[in-house]
Scaffold this motif. Structure first.
Motif, mmCIF file in Angstrom:
data_model
loop_
_atom_site.group_PDB
_atom_site.id
_atom_site.type_symbol
_atom_site.label_atom_id
_atom_site.label_comp_id
_atom_site.label_asym_id
_atom_site.label_seq_id
_atom_site.Cartn_x
_atom_site.Cartn_y
_atom_site.Cartn_z
ATOM 1 N N ALA A 238 0.761 -1.071 -0.006
ATOM 2 C CA ALA A 238 -0.085 0.070 0.127
ATOM 3 C C ALA A 238 0.948 1.108 0.156
ATOM 4 O O ALA A 238 2.162 1.366 0.666
ATOM 5 C CB ALA A 238 -0.821 0.126 1.154
ATOM 6 N N LEU A 239 0.306 2.241 -0.380
ATOM 7 C CA LEU A 239 1.049 3.327 -0.779
ATOM 8 C C LEU A 239 0.054 4.661 -0.616
ATOM 9 O O LEU A 239 -0.844 4.833 -1.359
ATOM 10 C CB LEU A 239 1.837 3.648 -1.982
ATOM 11 C CG LEU A 239 2.847 4.494 -2.328
ATOM 12 C CD1 LEU A 239 3.939 4.523 -1.405
ATOM 13 C CD2 LEU A 239 3.411 4.292 -3.927
ATOM 14 N N SER A 240 0.442 5.572 0.032
ATOM 15 C CA SER A 240 -0.248 6.938 0.078
ATOM 16 C C SER A 240 0.524 7.926 -0.080
ATOM 17 O O SER A 240 1.545 8.299 0.509
ATOM 18 C CB SER A 240 -0.954 7.083 1.772
ATOM 19 O OG SER A 240 -1.851 8.193 1.584
ATOM 20 N N VAL A 241 -0.064 8.999 -1.059
ATOM 21 C CA VAL A 241 1.043 9.884 -1.519
ATOM 22 C C VAL A 241 0.235 11.272 -1.563
ATOM 23 O O VAL A 241 -0.963 11.045 -2.087
ATOM 24 C CB VAL A 241 1.908 9.648 -2.778
ATOM 25 C CG1 VAL A 241 2.608 8.585 -2.589
ATOM 26 C CG2 VAL A 241 0.904 9.476 -3.950
ATOM 27 N N PRO A 242 0.809 12.509 -1.560
ATOM 28 C CA PRO A 242 0.098 13.572 -1.866
ATOM 29 C C PRO A 242 0.102 13.914 -3.328
ATOM 30 O O PRO A 242 0.798 13.397 -4.406
ATOM 31 C CB PRO A 242 0.707 14.733 -1.360
ATOM 32 C CG PRO A 242 2.117 14.394 -1.063
ATOM 33 C CD PRO A 242 2.017 12.906 -1.102
ATOM 34 N N GLU A 243 -1.103 14.443 -4.116
ATOM 35 C CA GLU A 243 -1.299 14.870 -5.209
ATOM 36 C C GLU A 243 0.014 15.582 -5.906
ATOM 37 O O GLU A 243 0.626 16.523 -5.246
ATOM 38 C CB GLU A 243 -2.563 15.584 -5.498
ATOM 39 C CG GLU A 243 -2.863 16.077 -6.940
ATOM 40 C CD GLU A 243 -4.178 17.019 -7.003
ATOM 41 O OE1 GLU A 243 -4.603 17.254 -5.834
ATOM 42 O OE2 GLU A 243 -4.555 16.968 -8.160
ATOM 43 N N GLY A 244 0.508 15.215 -7.248
ATOM 44 C CA GLY A 244 1.484 15.715 -7.850
ATOM 45 C C GLY A 244 2.740 15.007 -7.737
ATOM 46 O O GLY A 244 3.558 15.313 -8.293
ATOM 47 N N GLU A 245 2.926 14.192 -6.794
ATOM 48 C CA GLU A 245 4.069 13.323 -6.525
ATOM 49 C C GLU A 245 4.141 12.264 -7.585
ATOM 50 O O GLU A 245 3.229 11.770 -8.290
ATOM 51 C CB GLU A 245 4.278 12.584 -5.353
ATOM 52 C CG GLU A 245 4.747 13.612 -4.238
ATOM 53 C CD GLU A 245 5.214 12.578 -2.982
ATOM 54 O OE1 GLU A 245 5.548 12.957 -1.933
ATOM 55 O OE2 GLU A 245 5.142 11.285 -3.387
#
Lengths: 113, 114
Positions: A10-17
């Motif tokens: 699983a991976l959670s990132v902010p928009e734009g990365e």
């Protein structure tokens, strides 16, 4: 035994990365490798297919690479968007396994605004 | 263009009851057809594939069977469901596209066995 492993789970990132999903497989003798996207409760959508003779494939913001000798593939997603949130599955068709795709367990991606 | 249909979309069945899931493909002829299962927390597993009418290959021993009565119809069946048969069942088809075997998936059937 022919196996496909995906990291991370699983991976959670902010928009734009920009982000990279990893796939590894146990046998370098493959016909092709495919990346799929699966939205919750839905079927699979094919994103990219890399033939054994190819090193990479690109579609829009997606780029998939293949290194048979090391048994690895990566899916690169540029400028991630919330709409990219889904589970990404890697599947390998090994030589001698005609018609048979071996799937990894997937990477669940969440892109938050 | 080619389309693949699966029904029903969801199904809740008691243990010991029979099962019939149907998959049909439109817009292509003599496709290879596949049944996969995705159990909770696990990856997709190939159950059956077919290269032609009446030709079925089974990948894993189990409580299920498959049939292909027509060129573009693939049916997954069971005489008596087990709790372990619960999962998301996906049908897929393939054809030699650009010299290699791309598989295209249907929308799936969510089966819950109680």
């Amino acid at each position: 035994k022919q196996e496909v492993t995906q990291i991370p789970a699983a991976l959670s990132v902010p928009e734009g990365e920009n982000l990279v999903l990893n796939c590894s497989f146990t046998d370098s003798a493959i016909y092709n490798l495919q990346w799929f996207r699966q939205d919750p409760g839905k079927g699979l959508t094919s994103l990219l297919l890399i033939q054994s003779s190819q090193r990479e494939q690109t579609s829009g913001r997606l780029n998939a690479s293949l290194d048979k000798s090391s048994g690895r593939s990566t899916l690169y997603i540029a400028a991630s968007q919330p709409g990219d949130s889904a589970t990404y599955l890697c599947a390998v068709m090994f030589s001698g396994g005609y018609n048979k795709l071996i799937f990894g367990a997937g990477t669940r991606l969440a892109v938050h605004p | 263009s080619q389309t693949i249909h699966q029904w029903p979309a969801t199904l809740v069945q008691p243990v010991g009851s029979p099962l019939s899931l149907e998959c049909t493909v439109e817009g292509t002829s003599n496709p290879n057809l596949y049944w996969y299962r995705q159990a909770a927390g696990r990856g997709l597993q190939l159950l059956f594939y077919s290269v032609g009418i009446g030709q079925i290959s089974s990948e894993v021993p189990q409580n299920l069977s498959a049939s292909r009565p027509q060129d573009r119809q693939f049916i997954l069946s069971s005489k008596k469901l087990l709790l372990s048969d619960s999962g998301f069942y996906l049908c897929a088809w393939s054809a030699w596209d650009r010299g290699t075997d791309t598989q295209y998936f249907g929308p799936g059937t969510r089966l819950t066995v109680l």
